[in-house]
Design a protein around this motif. Sequence first.
Motif, short mmCIF file in Angstrom:
data_model
loop_
_atom_site.label_atom_id
_atom_site.label_comp_id
_atom_site.label_asym_id
_atom_site.label_seq_id
_atom_site.Cartn_x
_atom_site.Cartn_y
_atom_site.Cartn_z
N ILE A 46 0.84 -1.20 0.00
CA ILE A 46 0.00 0.00 0.00
C ILE A 46 0.88 1.25 0.00
O ILE A 46 0.62 2.20 -0.76
N LEU A 47 1.92 1.25 0.82
CA LEU A 47 2.83 2.41 0.84
C LEU A 47 3.47 2.61 -0.53
O LEU A 47 3.57 3.74 -1.02
N LEU A 87 1.59 9.24 -6.19
CA LEU A 87 2.23 10.55 -6.10
C LEU A 87 3.22 10.74 -7.25
O LEU A 87 3.37 11.84 -7.79
N ILE A 112 2.90 16.06 6.61
CA ILE A 112 3.18 15.42 5.32
C ILE A 112 2.20 14.27 5.08
O ILE A 112 1.65 14.13 3.99
N ARG A 153 10.85 5.97 3.48
CA ARG A 153 11.37 5.60 4.79
C ARG A 153 10.42 4.63 5.49
O ARG A 153 10.85 3.63 6.07
N LEU A 154 9.13 4.92 5.42
CA LEU A 154 8.16 4.04 6.07
C LEU A 154 8.18 2.64 5.45
O LEU A 154 8.09 1.63 6.16
N LEU A 176 9.38 10.47 2.90
CA LEU A 176 8.72 9.87 4.07
C LEU A 176 8.14 8.50 3.72
O LEU A 176 8.31 7.53 4.46
N LEU A 177 7.46 8.41 2.57
CA LEU A 177 6.88 7.12 2.17
C LEU A 177 7.97 6.06 1.99
O LEU A 177 7.80 4.91 2.40
N VAL A 188 -0.41 14.01 1.99
CA VAL A 188 -0.51 12.88 1.07
C VAL A 188 -1.96 12.40 1.00
O VAL A 188 -2.50 12.15 -0.08
N GLN A 195 -5.66 2.60 1.27
CA GLN A 195 -4.56 3.58 1.33
C GLN A 195 -4.89 4.67 2.36
O GLN A 195 -4.05 5.03 3.19
N ALA A 218 9.58 15.76 -0.14
CA ALA A 218 9.45 15.39 1.28
C ALA A 218 8.44 14.27 1.47
O ALA A 218 8.63 13.36 2.28
N GLN A 219 7.35 14.30 0.69
CA GLN A 219 6.34 13.25 0.79
C GLN A 219 6.92 11.90 0.35
O GLN A 219 6.73 10.88 1.03
N GLY A 232 2.24 1.70 -3.35
CA GLY A 232 1.18 2.14 -4.26
C GLY A 232 0.89 3.63 -4.11
O GLY A 232 0.69 4.34 -5.10
N VAL A 233 0.88 4.10 -2.86
CA VAL A 233 0.68 5.54 -2.63
C VAL A 233 1.82 6.33 -3.28
O VAL A 233 1.60 7.35 -3.94
N ARG A 289 6.62 17.53 -2.69
CA ARG A 289 6.53 16.17 -3.20
C ARG A 289 7.77 15.37 -2.82
O ARG A 289 7.69 14.19 -2.48
#
Lengths: 494, 494
Positions: free
Chosen positions: A15-16, A23, B15, A48-49, A45-46, B19, B42, A41-42, A18-19, A39
Amino acid sequence: MSWNELVEHLKEIEILDGVGATLGWDEQTYMPKKAAGLRGAQMALLSRLAHERRTDARIGRWLEGLDTNDPVQRACARNLGRVYRREQRVPASLVDKLARARSDGFHAWIEAKGASGWQRFLPALRTLRDLTLERARAIDPHRHPYEVLLEEYDPGTTVESLRAMFARLRDGLVPLIEAIATRPQLPSIEDTVPLEAQWRLSTAVASSLGFDFDGGRLDRSEHPFSTGQGEGDVRITAHLSERDLLGGLGGTIHETGHALYEQGLPFDLAGTTVKEAASYGLHESQSRFWENYVGRSRPFAIFLARTAQEVLGAGAPAAMRDADAIFRAQNRVERSLIRTQADEVTYNLHVIVRFEIELALFEDRLALEDVPEAWNEKYQRYLGITPPDTARGALQDVHWSGGAFGYFPSYTLGNLYAASLGKTMEAQIPSLWSDAEKGDFSRPLAWLRERVHRTGHLHETPEIVKNAVGERDHVEDLLGYLWQRVGTLYGVTR
Amino acid sequence: MSWNELVEHLKEIEILDGVGATLGWDEQTYMPKKAAGLRGAQMALLSRLAHERRTDARIGRWLEGLDTNDPVQRACARNLGRVYRREQRVPASLVDKLARARSDGFHAWIEAKGASGWQRFLPALRTLRDLTLERARAIDPHRHPYEVLLEEYDPGTTVESLRAMFARLRDGLVPLIEAIATRPQLPSIEDTVPLEAQWRLSTAVASSLGFDFDGGRLDRSEHPFSTGQGEGDVRITAHLSERDLLGGLGGTIHETGHALYEQGLPFDLAGTTVKEAASYGLHESQSRFWENYVGRSRPFAIFLARTAQEVLGAGAPAAMRDADAIFRAQNRVERSLIRTQADEVTYNLHVIVRFEIELALFEDRLALEDVPEAWNEKYQRYLGITPPDTARGALQDVHWSGGAFGYFPSYTLGNLYAASLGKTMEAQIPSLWSDAEKGDFSRPLAWLRERVHRTGHLHETPEIVKNAVGERDHVEDLLGYLWQRVGTLYGVTR
């Protein structure tokens, strides 16, 4: 219980990812230009998660608990085990050094390509090569380092199989290109066609090929791409330009091929690693099958001439009403310097040049300072032309500046698999070409769905291809197909 | 150090929320329909990740360490402290029960509104009211429960101030509406205008008002909305229909007003809670100022007639060439049943009816079974009409089915603040209306940027408004403005 936990964990990563893909799509289609920093920064973060979850210590335990009598869990053990081991074995300090080297490499490449030349790129490239080698050795000190790199894109493919296939392919293509060069050139189609009309044609073609617009979209972007964001959301883009209708359309068909694969994946196996595409090479075989094997065929040209007439009406350029003119323009061969602009025949030699050089670099048979000379020499030998500068030679592509070694073979692997898939379908689907002429592509799509798409990553690519086409000689399939289709058009025989 | 840690932590939440906003925008604009399930998963994951961070136990410690001599940290202590306390004091079991009740409530409302009527909705609404009351008491047992709910949308506003303002506003609006009803109706504009032309007009108007298209977009969606996704990314949408040019345009101006606020927030204060809009009511004041105070003025009608001519050329409907016709159509008043379709004058009475009923429910002065009767009685008394059924009466809006009590006052608060902002600007910007006639809105925008937008959430809304307009009677400002503009058009005086 641990299997269910693992599946939930992997679903979260999917899911991450896919998000991030949504983006990324937005960034290339609709994002306002001032949002670039946001974008970034977004996305960071994704990433990293997702990375935290990919390196979760529980994965090691979950992997040990898999039931290898179950085919899905067995495939998961292989797919996830590989990724997890790769992540575990590379020290964090090396990951950091590589990230910095990529950033430096990109800037050095920009300047080198701009004016400064190879010497400007050399130190950065050396660092990238050395760190990439170090990384490959950390992952598996007992395997050919290039195969370790290749595994990231095309797991299951060996360096030895590539070396043998690519050498035979090269030796078969060079005479074809030389023979073609002795013949009169085929005409191209360069009529101006308004973008709005091209857009309608692209949409009609993608739809005819089976792209599901209820589970996807077609938009425009600077570079065409395809992105699978999850179940029911597979998006493609087209890059259209007024003077290049066939080029824009070819790009759309290519991306539609990728998207058909993504739309056909086994979504019921989300969270098991089996829902994913099996490799870059197999993905590319899907785009190339539709773009080239189907899209440059004579029956397709007939379908396209009729569709252009229906969609563009009086606005259709004269050449687009003539299936033969389309067929000839689609198969025009030209010796050229730039891979991304190459035709179907010469394309593979661009890839093989880079493969041979990469392999020599990782086998320590070539010094980095000698790359431009080796590059030019190979272009002269295989394609009969010599780049006038390194910007149009060894510096043409961005990939090395990001340390992406081992990535290019996927392109030609895709062409090899596509040829065998095509040859097999021709034998098994008697109405393949008569259907294509009518604009009915449902049979080849169903064939691929059953044998390739729905398999996901249950098996490795060589096995998936073998299950689909049997024991075939991919090199012979590709050479035979090119000599037959293109050679005939130019009036040359093998 | 703990301040920096807190700021980094809050930035991460921003952030994630951004998103989510991008995905929400995509869902309403471009998402393929088969992606609905994926998008739900999501959004749920993003919400969970943001929620985990909002309830992070370190926040309590960080809050204690804030330096309240610093104005930004002091504001953060207030803003974040409020949200954190609210999250901490509501037991998880109650959160779960409310989530279930909202889901049940939505289905009950759909069926009730469809045919079944109030009795079908009653049990679900009772559960929602009771749980919401329990939640308000858990958050602060010593405050008026409705004020606790209101605080979520409009912190700083008290029940007593609302009760007094809304009663005076109601008592001032009823005679205006009664007077208008005795006069000949103003003509509307219902010419058919192609959507493509309306689209160009909407874009031109949003741009003239100062919407920054490099840091935002305008797209189409079923319901118009505005969404701030972060710095450089503020998107608005328009809903256009062929027979309602002015309605579609009004929606776009409304959303542009919201977006101008979002584009003017103090982004250098990201991660401090001060970068955010101060309240729903203040946000609404920005949309209403542009939509109504400016957008329904005579100078704006002159600008619009000229712009329609420039943009639509020969395709402009005859009525749109006539500024007076536009001005009259923009200020037509009609007693009607549905809030979302109401004109500027009657709109506030729709809101006040709901406010009075909500307040009575949370002060235990009204039984839930008696709501439809109370609703109809108030509509008759304030608007002079009685809903023929509950679908067009107490069941018309979705909000109660989701437990959103205390939300509606924001709409009328926005109108009240907008009137005082407008009156103040009229006094302080002598060229306000002559500029508007020319399509120059830079002065009022700069005025709002300095006094409202850039303040973010440094102060609470009542203080921000007071700093901007001084000590003003918002009810008198709104009534005076409506009697003056609309009353004059209908030929009635106060």
